[in-house]
Design an enzyme around this catalytic site. Structure first.
Site, PDB file in Angstrom:
ATOM      1  CB  CYS A   1       9.639  24.103  50.153  1.00 27.44           C
ATOM      2  SG  CYS A   1      10.366  25.219  51.362  1.00 27.44           S
TER       3      CYS A   1
ATOM      4  CB  CYS B   1       6.754  32.066  48.731  1.00 28.52           C
ATOM      5  SG  CYS B   1       8.166  30.944  48.559  1.00 28.52           S
TER       6      CYS B   1
END
Length: 377
Positions: free
Chosen positions: A111, A210
């Protein structure tokens, strides 16, 4: 060493605000430094309710609202940017594909590489911003010739340089980490947030992945890849159990093996190898996890690539320690030998090389070689 531009001329800064305390304090400090700061929250899911809620994530509707409230208190403009499709392609799909191939990915590192310091930074620069600010604990140092280096945070207990080892020199030139040179505890960061009137001061840290709503990685992968029954075998090839998908295992795993036959020596067994080709998982003793060397691909350098072989320290996990290695770049592949064997190294993980506190670069582990002692165990 001198810090990056936050201590020179004022900049137009885009502060990535996750909704947590670290990014809020980082944005506030950037504003205090005289920069023209704008806050942005990244919407990374087309269905935010599918992401973790409350303290367990960083990408939910609740987190977006927390970030907006923090920006209001700091007194900076705030926006929400939709990067859900890019996140799905570059992070979630990559995560699934890596596990399907028998490797163990690090989605947070991915990410940082593909979202926060590629998609976000590129968009920020296109809109006229000078830098992206985040709440990571790391330091960008400017050398006398103007080039930038990435270094560990002043406080090793909070250092996050490992997950930033994918940044290249261009990205470092536009990165601000206002918390990196802070010799304070997390409680003191929270106290600073409370003094500033930020409601996130007492919000627990995010953790885990997440985009896996319930924390069940194996269940998430099973839903995406389907069940695929196969054998669990020992080092001799004897079947000792079964599984519902080799993708649900990682090198070094001990729990959840569901092996009915005990080991001859009565000691625990660990995952030694994952073979997606024949859908088998090999288990064995802890000593067989010792690795003496590895190769790593897709190297990314935080500056100029090293030309000659050298001795460095390496970190193999986000919260792991350092180990001494000898590393050489051979035809674009990083070849690494450990001074002392290390345990439980999995293909797909990142190896990050350091020269003192300086991050030299990172690469993705492709293959490992067992230590001689393990091979004969």
């Amino acid at each position: 060493m001198t810090d990056t531009p936050q201590r020179s001329r004022p900049l137009r800064v885009l502060a990535a605000m996750s909704g947590g305390v670290d990014s809020a304090v980082a944005a506030a400090r950037a504003a205090d430094a005289g920069h023209d700061v704008t806050g942005v929250h990244l919407a990374l899911s087309a269905n935010p309710q599918s992401f973790r809620t409350g303290a367990r994530g960083c990408c939910t509707i609740e987190d977006s609202r927390d970030a907006r409230r923090a920006a209001d208190v700091i007194g900076i403009p705030f926006y929400v940017w939709d990067l859900a499709e890019r996140f799905r392609e570059d992070v979630v799909e990559d995560f699934v594909a890596e596990y399907e191939a028998g490797r163990t990915p690090n989605p947070c590192l991915r990410c940082n590489e593909k979202i926060k310091f590629a998609a976000l930074l590129d968009k920020a620069l296109a809109l006229g911003f000078d830098a992206v600010c985040t709440g990571h604990y790391a330091q960008v140092v400017t050398r006398a010739d103007g080039s930038r280096e990435l270094h560990r945070a002043s406080d090793m207990a909070k250092d996050q340089s490992y997950v930033l080892g994918v940044l290249d020199e261009r990205q470092l030139a536009h990165a601000l980490f206002p918390l990196g040179d802070t010799l304070t505890t997390k409680d003191e960061i929270r106290a600073e947030a409370e003094r500033r009137g930020l409601a996130v001061a007492k919000k627990p840290d995010s953790h885990d992945i997440c985009f896996i709503a319930d924390g069940d990685t194996q269940g998430f992968l099973a839903n995406r890849l389907g069940k695929a029954e196969g054998d669990i075998v020992d080092e001799s090839g004897t079947v000792v159990g079964s599984h519902e998908g080799a993708y649900g295992f990682t090198i070094g795993q001990r729990k959840g093996l569901r092996i009915g036959t005990p080991a001859a020596d009565g000691k625990p067994r660990y995952v030694l190898d994952i073979s997606p080709v024949d859908n088998t998982v090999t288990v064995g003793p802890a000593a067989a996890l010792d690795v003496s060397a590895l190769t790593a691909v897709r190297p990314r350098w935080c500056g100029t690539a090293p030309i000659a072989p050298g001795t460095y320290t390496a970190q193999l996990r986000a919260h792991g320690g350092e180990t001494e290695v000898h590393a050489a770049l051979v035809d674009g592949t990083l070849e690494v030998t450990f001074t002392e064997p290390v345990r439980g190294v999995a293909p797909g993980q990142a190896i990050v090389l350091y020269d003192g506190t300086r991050v030299v670069g990172s690469a993705t582990i492709a293959t490992t070689a067992r230590a001689a002692t393990a091979a004969s165990a």
